[in-house]
Design an enzyme around this catalytic site. Structure first.
Site, PDB file in Angstrom:
ATOM      1  N   ASN A  33       3.337   0.701  -0.335  1.00  0.00           N
ATOM      2  CA  ASN A  33       4.257   0.390  -1.428  1.00  0.00           C
ATOM      3  C   ASN A  33       3.436   0.281  -2.708  1.00  0.00           C
ATOM      4  O   ASN A  33       2.725  -0.699  -2.912  1.00  0.00           O
ATOM      5  CB  ASN A  33       4.969  -0.934  -1.094  1.00  0.00           C
ATOM      6  CG  ASN A  33       5.857  -1.424  -2.223  1.00  0.00           C
ATOM      7  OD1 ASN A  33       6.098  -0.708  -3.197  1.00  0.00           O
ATOM      8  ND2 ASN A  33       6.346  -2.646  -2.085  1.00  0.00           N
ATOM      9  N   LYS A  35       4.424  -0.093  -5.707  1.00  0.00           N
ATOM     10  CA  LYS A  35       5.042  -1.000  -6.694  1.00  0.00           C
ATOM     11  C   LYS A  35       4.966  -0.391  -8.105  1.00  0.00           C
ATOM     12  O   LYS A  35       5.044   0.818  -8.237  1.00  0.00           O
ATOM     13  CB  LYS A  35       4.388  -2.382  -6.610  1.00  0.00           C
ATOM     14  CG  LYS A  35       4.399  -2.944  -5.180  1.00  0.00           C
ATOM     15  CD  LYS A  35       4.044  -4.406  -5.110  1.00  0.00           C
ATOM     16  CE  LYS A  35       4.096  -4.866  -3.662  1.00  0.00           C
ATOM     17  NZ  LYS A  35       3.842  -6.279  -3.494  1.00  0.00           N
ATOM     18  N   HIS A 119      13.221  -5.609  -0.793  1.00  0.00           N
ATOM     19  CA  HIS A 119      11.862  -6.139  -0.949  1.00  0.00           C
ATOM     20  C   HIS A 119      11.940  -7.523  -1.586  1.00  0.00           C
ATOM     21  O   HIS A 119      12.802  -7.771  -2.431  1.00  0.00           O
ATOM     22  CB  HIS A 119      11.009  -5.195  -1.808  1.00  0.00           C
ATOM     23  CG  HIS A 119       9.569  -5.595  -1.803  1.00  0.00           C
ATOM     24  ND1 HIS A 119       9.086  -6.570  -2.640  1.00  0.00           N
ATOM     25  CD2 HIS A 119       8.529  -5.196  -1.033  1.00  0.00           C
ATOM     26  CE1 HIS A 119       7.786  -6.744  -2.376  1.00  0.00           C
ATOM     27  NE2 HIS A 119       7.433  -5.913  -1.416  1.00  0.00           N
ATOM     28  N   GLU A 121      10.354  -8.874  -3.873  1.00  0.00           N
ATOM     29  CA  GLU A 121      10.325  -8.878  -5.350  1.00  0.00           C
ATOM     30  C   GLU A 121      11.700  -8.514  -5.911  1.00  0.00           C
ATOM     31  O   GLU A 121      12.112  -9.015  -6.952  1.00  0.00           O
ATOM     32  CB  GLU A 121       9.216  -7.939  -5.845  1.00  0.00           C
ATOM     33  CG  GLU A 121       7.846  -8.580  -5.640  1.00  0.00           C
ATOM     34  CD  GLU A 121       6.733  -7.622  -5.268  1.00  0.00           C
ATOM     35  OE1 GLU A 121       6.829  -6.418  -5.564  1.00  0.00           O
ATOM     36  OE2 GLU A 121       5.742  -8.099  -4.659  1.00  0.00           O
ATOM     37  N   GLU A 191       8.084  -9.502   5.925  1.00  0.00           N
ATOM     38  CA  GLU A 191       7.073  -9.802   4.905  1.00  0.00           C
ATOM     39  C   GLU A 191       7.245 -11.244   4.438  1.00  0.00           C
ATOM     40  O   GLU A 191       8.074 -11.522   3.562  1.00  0.00           O
ATOM     41  CB  GLU A 191       7.243  -8.873   3.700  1.00  0.00           C
ATOM     42  CG  GLU A 191       7.079  -7.412   4.022  1.00  0.00           C
ATOM     43  CD  GLU A 191       6.716  -6.611   2.786  1.00  0.00           C
ATOM     44  OE1 GLU A 191       5.658  -5.967   2.799  1.00  0.00           O
ATOM     45  OE2 GLU A 191       7.465  -6.656   1.797  1.00  0.00           O
ATOM     46  N   GLY A 197       0.712 -10.276  -1.737  1.00  0.00           N
ATOM     47  CA  GLY A 197      -0.129 -10.250  -2.931  1.00  0.00           C
ATOM     48  C   GLY A 197      -0.964 -11.511  -3.122  1.00  0.00           C
ATOM     49  O   GLY A 197      -1.540 -11.730  -4.187  1.00  0.00           O
ATOM     50  N   SER A 236      -0.438  -8.807   2.362  1.00  0.00           N
ATOM     51  CA  SER A 236      -1.909  -8.839   2.320  1.00  0.00           C
ATOM     52  C   SER A 236      -2.567  -8.112   3.494  1.00  0.00           C
ATOM     53  O   SER A 236      -3.635  -8.508   3.968  1.00  0.00           O
ATOM     54  CB  SER A 236      -2.421 -10.283   2.218  1.00  0.00           C
ATOM     55  OG  SER A 236      -1.965 -10.866   1.009  1.00  0.00           O
TER      56      SER A 236
END
Ligand code: PGA
Length: 275
Positions: A33, A35, A119, A121, A191, A197, A236
């Protein structure tokens, strides 16, 4: 600060083994991904570098998810390579007055064959609700884009003992409206938000514990389809930790953010060696 605790006092130990031997439908799947990273020429260069490094993949699936404007060029750069290309979200509607959004048919027309939906985010930064995510997933399926549905708890949800409740709500709200033949096109990605991250990867046991619970939910909802659905871990993932994760029986692949931006690192992740 250390890792959040496992869900139960005693983390589940699961025998390791090769998923693809047990169930050929669950071929390992490694997804990158990208991003909101990489200028267009950088995205095309990374695609070319991956193409070189991953020519001979026959036993696993690989996909990259560039920004919308790079989807077409990256798809072109990866033509006739085993690496597939997807979008990072899609709008529920096929077309219309939705400034700044992208639809599933537009992504498909640019060469995407997959799309990430839900996702964290999108959920937490852009406020997508479970209902939005469900509609986006249905839009993807209508246009034959294979969705990668992301679910996962926040740190606060984990610490208050609500991980499985949150994950189950996210899984069921997105997948219950989908017919069984549609489910066969879906990949799930667990996730944990606290691992994205942050450099704090869940331990293989922490991830396996939730993956096994999700597998149970899928069996309950879809029988054989649930048995065959791949569940990726994300948060991560790096070359240095992928092998341990991939050794877990219910981890069928990885959704990789930061580490997917480096061709050597990502290629090593794709070539994980389940111990
Ligand atoms: P990360 O991101 O690998 O940078 O933690 C994963 C993701 O958000 O899909």
């Amino acid at each position: 600060m250390g890792l959040p605790p496992p869900l139960r006092a005693q983390a589940i130990r699961t025998p390791t083994g090769s998923r693809s031997e047990e169930n050929p439908m669950r071929r390992p799947f490694i997804a990158g991904n990208w991003k909101m990273n990489l200028l267009l020429p950088e995205a095309v260069r990374l695609a070319g570098d991956l193409r070189e490094r991953l020519r001979d993949l026959s036993d696993r699936d690989v996909a990259v998810f560039p920004t919308f404007v790079a989807v077409e060029a990256v798809a072109r750069a990866l033509e006739e390579s085993p690496i597939q290309v997807g979008g990072q979200t899609c709008h529920p509607e096929d077309a219309g007055a939705f400034t700044g959004e992208i639809s599933a048919p537009i992504l498909a027309s640019a060469g995407a064959s997959l799309v990430i939906v839900g996702h964290s985010e999108r959920r937490h930064v852009f406020g997508e609700s479970d209902a939005d995510v469900a509609l986006r997933l249905q839009a993807a399926l209508r246009h034959r884009l294979r969705p990668v549905l992301c679910v996962g708890e926040t740190l606060e949800e984990r610490e208050s003992g609500r991980t499985l409740e949150v994950v189950e709500r996210q899984v069921r709200s997105a997948l219950e409206p989908v017919a069984k033949d549609g489910l066969a096109a879906v990949t799930l990605a667990y996730e944990p938000v606290w691992a994205i991250g942050t450099g704090k990867v869940a331990t293989p046991e922490q991830a396996q514990e939730v993956h096994a619970a999700i597998r149970g939910m899928l069996r309950d909802m879809g029988g054989a389809v649930g048995e065959d659905m791949r569940i990726l871990y994300g948060g991560s993932v790096k070359a240095s930790n992928v092998d341990g994760l991939m050794a877990m029986t219910d981890i069928d692949g990885a959704l990789v953010g930061g580490a997917s931006l480096d061709a050597d690192e990502f290629a090593r992740i794709v070539r994980f060696e389940a111990m």
